[in-house]
Design an enzyme around this catalytic site. Structure first.
Site, mmCIF file in Angstrom:
data_model
loop_
_atom_site.group_PDB
_atom_site.id
_atom_site.type_symbol
_atom_site.label_atom_id
_atom_site.label_comp_id
_atom_site.label_asym_id
_atom_site.label_seq_id
_atom_site.Cartn_x
_atom_site.Cartn_y
_atom_site.Cartn_z
ATOM 1 N N HIS A 68 0.840 -1.203 0.000
ATOM 2 C CA HIS A 68 0.000 0.000 0.000
ATOM 3 C C HIS A 68 0.875 1.252 0.000
ATOM 4 C CE1 HIS A 68 -3.564 2.471 1.306
ATOM 5 N NE2 HIS A 68 -2.592 3.207 1.830
ATOM 6 N N GLU A 69 1.803 1.323 0.944
ATOM 7 C CA GLU A 69 2.671 2.497 1.037
ATOM 8 C C GLU A 69 3.590 2.598 -0.178
ATOM 9 O OE1 GLU A 69 2.029 4.727 3.063
ATOM 10 O OE2 GLU A 69 0.758 3.633 4.461
ATOM 11 N N HIS B 182 2.009 4.606 -2.911
ATOM 12 C CA HIS B 182 2.236 6.051 -2.717
ATOM 13 C C HIS B 182 3.647 6.432 -3.180
ATOM 14 C CE1 HIS B 182 -1.443 7.008 -0.669
ATOM 15 N NE2 HIS B 182 -1.204 6.229 0.372
#
Length: 573
Positions: A356-357, A360
């Protein structure tokens, strides 16, 4: 800024866009107000910052704890999370006997695991209630924060802070967001009821009592029990395939497969790193050279930022026709250090978080905008979580996992059968999990909505919303909102997670699903989406990548189409 916004000499679309966006930003800061109102806005912004700092400080200072006696009530696999305590007690003829127990500190890093693995109902109840009852001081802090933001928005000419915050988002207004959330709530309700009843029936069979009801502290425990039972899952076996070092190899595999790039270890200059654990890598393309730099700081340590997050240290921007300022970012996590073996292992929820990170991080590293203002994740607030949600899919796909998920001692590749079981378990209780996210979004939106009373009763509001939109009852005396730090930073914007979930589901289905790790798929994601940062309208970017229909126009705002997500969750509409 008004003059620049109307300047016809600005020829490029991005230049026109930044002039307009900067004018809006300055006006949201109160530049157009009279001196008296401007001063009050400054005071309120200071108060808001102080409230946010105090909220977090109270959480750190008052985590709460529960002492459990005797020590045998705590499973052995949790002993590394708890602290030994003892108390004086009479024991037969031994007057000075001290009974051994354990102290459970109700911190976010501990509570979920305790609730999942503790079979003792009373222990789970004590932990759940304590976890949702501290810090009590944050009730007043939250009241002040909400009142300050409400006053700020009214000075700016808005009815509520939600109006003020959403004005420049895709949604554009609280009414549009509310309609979207209520539609989603209605859509998941029937399946959530089925899931709730199946959990209740499982509990009744387990204890042989047909009149037992589910309690809020049962959810995590019976979710784990039922997933393990249905798919014969041993979570320690799953973890054995995800050493931290191999997961980093998984990130390297993704950038090479999707984008034809490599992560290359980069040397750290003296004093450049803030801790010896930090790794630095350059994202390198064979033809384009270095594209940016990433610092990885992934292990927990005392005093460190407590969550998992991506931070932009320096945004990218065009310096000249031939020179580009490379982005520099940090990816921060708090994965547990090994307590039994020398190898740092991640559970699969940690792997999901890492990917998920990383979504980003890629957004920041691959964007190529003329202006730093639009670099990477500096996009419409309710689109910012889309890349991160998209890359979560890669953490669950066997075509990806087989390339890096290897047993830490034998080197064996994770079995496809095990991954299919993990995927099946993930789908269990997905509607109930969605209800929880809808509750968070509605609570956030409502607390920052139009105010009739000051201060509002935040506990009554979240309790009523819980009763309306989930199957769980509110436990008297608890106030989970006092630890919900998203109220600080997302103020009326938590719904963006659900927007992103819908967008990512559609992108995965239309663009990635058939061939998720091909250069063709990666090129589409990079050139049509990540590379653009915030230099183009979010609606245009999404439709260019995934095709028409990924968004819908509704009452002056934009909402996601929920068809792909409903298909994925097997929801009846």
């Amino acid at each position: 800024m008004v003059k620049a916004d109307k300047d016809e000499s600005l020829t490029g679309e991005e230049a026109k866009r930044i002039a307009h966006d900067l004018r809006i930003d300055f006006e949201k800061g109160g530049i157009h107000l009279c001196a008296e109102k401007k001063d009050r806005v400054s005071q309120l912004n200071v108060e808001i910052a102080k409230c946010c700092a105090q909220f977090n400080e109270n959480i750190a200072k008052e985590p709460g704890h529960v002492d459990v006696y005797p020590a045998s009530r705590i499973p052995r696999n949790l002993h590394h999370l708890v602290k030994p305590v003892n108390r004086p007690t009479s024991h037969g003829s031994r007057a000075n006997f001290r009974e051994k127990g354990f102290r459970i500190v109700t911190e976010p890093s501990t509570v979920p695991t305790v609730l999942q693995w503790t079979s003792d109902d009373e222990v789970r109840k004590l932990v759940y209630i304590q976890n949702h009852s501290v810090p009590r001081a944050n009730l007043a802090v939250l009241d002040k924060l909400i009142a300050s933001r409400h006053e700020l928005s009214q000075i700016m000419g808005y009815n509520s802070f939600a109006d003020y915050a959403l004005n420049t988002n895709m949604a554009s207004s609280p009414g549009v967001v509310s309609s979207f959330l209520l539609e989603l709530s209605k859509t998941v309700q029937a399946k959530a009821v089925e899931e709730f009843e199946s959990m209740r029936d499982f509990k009744r069979r387990k204890y042989g009592q047909q009149d037992l009801e589910l309690e809020p502290w049962d959810e995590a425990y019976f979710t784990r029990c039922m997933k393990s039972s249905a798919y014969n899952l041993d979570f320690s076996v799953i973890t054995s395939f995800f050493s931290l070092s191999q997961c980093i190899e998984g990130l390297k595999f993704l950038v090479e497969s999707l984008f034809g790039m490599k992560f290359v270890d980069a040397p750290l200059a003296p004093g450049e790193s803030w801790h010896p654990d930090v790794l630095k890598m350059a994202l390198h393309h064979p033809n384009e050279g270095d594209l940016g730099y990433i610092y990885l700081d992934l292990n927990y340590r005392s005093g460190k930022y407590p969550g998992c997050a991506h931070f932009t240290i320096r945004g990218g921007r065009r310096l000249s026709k031939t020179e580009y300022q490379l982005p520099v970012i940090a990816l921060i996590c708090n994965f547990s250090k090994p307590h039994k073996s020398a190898v740092a292992m991640l559970n699969h929820a940690d792997v999901d978080t890492l990917f998920h990170e990383f979504g980003h991080a890629l957004h920041s590293l691959l964007s190529r905008t003329d202006y730093q203002h639009f670099s990477g994740t500096r996009v419409a607030f309710d689109m910012a979580e889309t890349p991160s949600n998209l890359f979560e899919y890669y953490a669950w796909d066997y075509r990806v996992l087989k390339n890096f998920a290897k047993h830490y001692s034998t080197g064996d590749i994770i079995p496809e059968k095990l991954v299919k079981s993990m995927q099946g378990a993930k789908k269990m209780f997905s509607a109930m999990e969605m209800q929880q996210q809808i509750l968070y979004a509605l609570a956030d939106l409502t607390l920052y909505g139009e105010q009739t009373l000051s201060p509002i009763d935040t506990t009554s509001i979240v309790a009523d919303l819980r009763e309306q939109h989930t199957n769980w009852k509110h436990v008297e005396g608890t106030h989970w909102q006092t630890r919900f730090s998203h109220l600080l930073y997302y103020g009326a914007g938590y719904y963006s997670y659900l927007y992103a979930k819908c967008f990512a589901s559609t992108i995965w289905e239309r663009v990635c699903k058939d061939d998720p790790v091909s250069l063709e798929t990666g090129t589409a994601i990079r050139t049509k989406f990540l590379q653009q940062g915030g230099a183009k309208d979010a609606d245009l970017l999404l439709n260019d990548l995934a095709g028409n229909g990924i968004t819908r126009h509704q009452n002056g705002g934009i909402v996601p189409d929920i068809t792909s997500l409903c298909n994925e969750m097997k929801l009846r509409r």
